[in-house]
Design an enzyme around this catalytic site. Structure first.
Site, PDB file in Angstrom:
ATOM      1  CE  LYS A  26       1.002   0.953   4.468  1.00  0.00           C
ATOM      2  NZ  LYS A  26       1.279   1.948   5.209  1.00  0.00           N
ATOM      3  CB  THR A  40      -1.060   4.753   3.526  1.00  0.00           C
ATOM      4  OG1 THR A  40      -1.326   4.112   4.514  1.00  0.00           O
ATOM      5  CG2 THR A  40       0.247   5.024   3.225  1.00  0.00           C
TER       6      THR A  40
END
Length: 337
Positions: A196, A253
């Site tokens: 990610k 994120t």
């Protein structure tokens, strides 16, 4: 339940997790390789390089001596950069041999080792033999240290092949603002946690270039599809990628300025070179190294990851970001699923 816990790594996430564990009534020792940082934590109860304007618990004790930090610990939590995990784990092995103790191991690091393509739990298992440890559990999910420091509501997952170990970690960390779920899919959780960061670099770059929410949503959604494909090639559970460690972590994120990977991508989008971004960030940007590892791993396993490939070309081959975006958009049309 209260116990002695050693937290290894006093960056933003490691120090805040240590403070949370202390707040939950545990005896916590926080290890850092940096004596100046240890002195500041013990004397001023601050960690200004990583967490400005936050005051740590006075009962949280920091150490620069690894043996002191590990003595009496029944649980050891690794929160060091991926590139440092193997060396720190090797040092831990030597201390555990001397102390003749067998703690439970947890890690909250997010990355893939360069060259070997090993996940963090695999590195720990190699460096700390079974006779010196209990099971290994991964703690991951959408969780910025800055928000946990403010006691914002946070949900994460504890993944282990040992259900009792995962439940133990759940009990250690859970409180009124920090909720932990259990999961048995260690592979999926670690792959999602590492990759990610690549997508966050991409969404940050889009922001720096002036693109809007549509573009960022597209990148996160198709990026998650890539991550899922790679995870599936290792036998990960597809559901993991729709959970906290997958879509949850990508959202937090890939959209927040608290994410150093997002900030790094933003600066790249604004025209800074990769080296300039690394020099000014002052913290490890895990996504940069992970992009290289994931790109090489995808080629090795024959997994299609065009977004990862485009970001790799920008970071390591000097490709113009706008050209990379255009090339992605003009790929041959296909079915979504």
């Amino acid at each position: 339940m209260s116990e002695k816990i050693a937290v290894l790594g006093a960056g933003s996430w490691g120090s805040i997790l240590a403070n949370l564990l202390d707040e939950n009534g545990n005896e916590v020792s926080l290890w850092s390789y940096n004596p100046k940082q240890v002195k500041e934590l013990n004397e001023k109860h601050t960690n200004t390089h990583y967490m400005k304007d936050f005051t740590y618990s006075e009962t949280l004790i920091a150490y620069s001596d690894l043996k002191q930090a590990l003595t009496g610990a029944t649980t050891v939590l690794f929160v060091v950069p991926t590139k440092a995990v193997r060396s720190v784990a090797g040092d831990v092995k030597k201390v555990l041999e001397e102390l003749q103790t067998k703690p439970q191991i947890i890690h909250a690091s997010k990355g893939i080792e360069q060259g070997t393509y090993k996940r963090v739990s695999e590195i720990l298992a190699e460096e700390i033999p079974a006779e010196l440890r209990k099971s290994i559990t991964v703690l991951s999910g959408p969780s910025h240290a800055e928000d946990v420091a403010k006691r914002d509501i946070t949900l994460v997952t504890a993944a282990s092949t040992d259900a009792d170990a995962a439940k133990h970690v759940q009990q250690l960390f859970m409180n009124r603002y920090f909720r932990v779920y259990t999961n048995s899919d260690v592979i999926g959780v670690e792959i999602a946690a590492a990759l990610k960061n690549i997508i966050a670099l991409g969404t940050g770059a889009l922001n720096g270039l002036g693109y809007g929410d549509n573009a960022k949503a597209a990148l996160m959604t198709r990026g998650l599809a890539e991550i899922s494909r790679l995870g599936a090639s290792f036998g990960a559970n597809p559901q993991t990628f729709t959970g906290l460690a997958g879509v949850g972590d990508i959202i937090v994120t890939g959209t927040s300025e608290n994410s150093r990977n997002y900030r790094a991508g933003d600066e790249l989008g604004k025209g800074q070179s990769l080296q300039e971004v690394i020099d000014t960030m002052g913290m490890v940007i895990e996504g940069v190294a992970t992009t290289k590892a994931a790109y090489e791993l995808a080629k090795q396993r024959g997994v299609e990851m065009p977004i990862t490939g485009a970001i790799y070309q920008v970071l390591y081959e000097g490709k113009d970001i706008r050209t990379a975006i255009s090339d992605l958009m003009m790929r041959e049309g296909r079915s979504e699923f």
